[in-house]
Design an enzyme around this catalytic site. Sequence first.
Site, PDB file in Angstrom:
ATOM      1  N   TYR A  96      -0.980   9.624  -5.559  1.00  0.00           N
ATOM      2  CA  TYR A  96      -1.026   7.969  -5.659  1.00  0.00           C
ATOM      3  C   TYR A  96      -1.114   7.485  -4.208  1.00  0.00           C
ATOM      4  CZ  TYR A  96       0.937   3.259  -6.069  1.00  0.00           C
ATOM      5  OH  TYR A  96       0.987   1.808  -5.893  1.00  0.00           O
ATOM      6  N   ASP A 130      -2.290  11.366   3.627  1.00  0.00           N
ATOM      7  CA  ASP A 130      -1.221  10.302   3.472  1.00  0.00           C
ATOM      8  C   ASP A 130      -0.116  10.843   3.331  1.00  0.00           C
ATOM      9  OD1 ASP A 130       0.333   8.303   2.130  1.00  0.00           O
ATOM     10  OD2 ASP A 130      -0.760   8.127   0.193  1.00  0.00           O
ATOM     11  N   LYS A 162       7.359   3.875   5.156  1.00  0.00           N
ATOM     12  CA  LYS A 162       8.514   4.137   4.771  1.00  0.00           C
ATOM     13  C   LYS A 162       9.536   4.292   5.961  1.00  0.00           C
ATOM     14  CE  LYS A 162       7.470   5.789   0.379  1.00  0.00           C
ATOM     15  NZ  LYS A 162       7.883   4.986  -0.663  1.00  0.00           N
TER      16      LYS A 162
END
Length: 433
Positions: free
Chosen positions: A145, A240, A268
């Site tokens: 994802y 990613d 994050k």
Amino acid sequence: MIDLTKSKAAFEEAKKYMPGGVNSPVRSYPHMGCPPPFIQEAHGSHITDIDGNTYIDYVGSWGPMVLGHAHPAVIKAIQKAAERSTSYGAPTVMETEIAELIHQVYPSIEKMRMVNSGTEATMSALRAARGYTGRDKILKFEGCYHGHGDSLLVKAGSGAATFGSPDSAGVTKGTAKDTLVVPYNDIPAFTKMMDEKGDEIAAVIVEPVAGNMCCVPPVEGFLEALRKETEKHGTVLIFDEVMCGFRTTFHGAQARYHIHPDMTCLGKIIGGGLPAAAYGGRREIMNCIAPDGSVYQAGTLSGNPLAVTAGIETLKQMMAIPDFDKILEKKTKDLLTGWKQAADKAGVPLVCHQSGSMFGIFFSEKDVLNYHDACSANAAQFKAWFLSMLNQHIYLAPSPFETLFMSYAHSDEDIEKTIQAADKAMEEAAKVK
């Protein structure tokens, strides 16, 4: 059973005004048979809901809270920054400072651009790769994802997988046709696709440690194959590391596996719990970004002073602690060892995966190497396990496809209490076939 009376009422009220009552789908606890706890506050390794229940937290806001919640130095820095205003929409020296810090940790990121979310980072990196190469197609891996950009919601994992619909409505056929998908960790399938389409592919994007089919590390040779084939075909390799960045090791998965991608996406942790992300990489690719180049990307709140301040302070705190990532890795290993022993005692087949301070479990008799394997794990046993842990005040992700996270704030006592809770939870899982 824990009392979630107030949370249940809050959830019903929220559903009147928000889809599913939440602002991100998995928060709704869709298949867990209980309302989501509505959170009131969090400190260190603990999180407290509006019913007064306090839990040991292994979600950590889905990864950013690596120092623990409300770290005093981070909060103080944010408060001081807020006194000078919450946003300028103009350049600040702090943006250069965080860019220099990130380059220090990730030397492959020669230039970078701040954005506000992982989704913005990945979609912007792909646009840059398309602009740089002049190609249209991208290749991703099933179950990875990369945010909710249209071209990336094709066979995605995590939240999409939790809802049983890995392909989102609203994604056009035209967009989907330019997204090629192969199984994660399948070197022959990837090599075959590159042989057939490599010269048409602008970018290969991958979670170097998959964190959205729970936690699945790369098999030996997988990332090396990605680097070799992309170099051969002039394709941009994008890591990613929004999730695994600073967690697999402090210097990320690319340092752990000795692979230098062309571009990297981060998020994050670099926002210290506030909305911030970044994409960057080789200088010649990033020079394609406006205003230097013709690839347009902008954002009013990009480089927001509060988020940048929180990120700088978080990174500095991590850098100041000797062997920071090794300490977190050991805490994680100790916890998983206890969980595996509890499972063995209860007669429950369990696979434990870890990459630094990222970790996850699968109720499975065979190892999990890809999205298909993750989907084959026993979801009913996971639900029994999850509900038992929640009732024992252990806060876990409410989906078998989500990764868990250790923080520096977790104490030996926290870990021991969590292992004790696992003994009972595994017994509950054993009752389910």
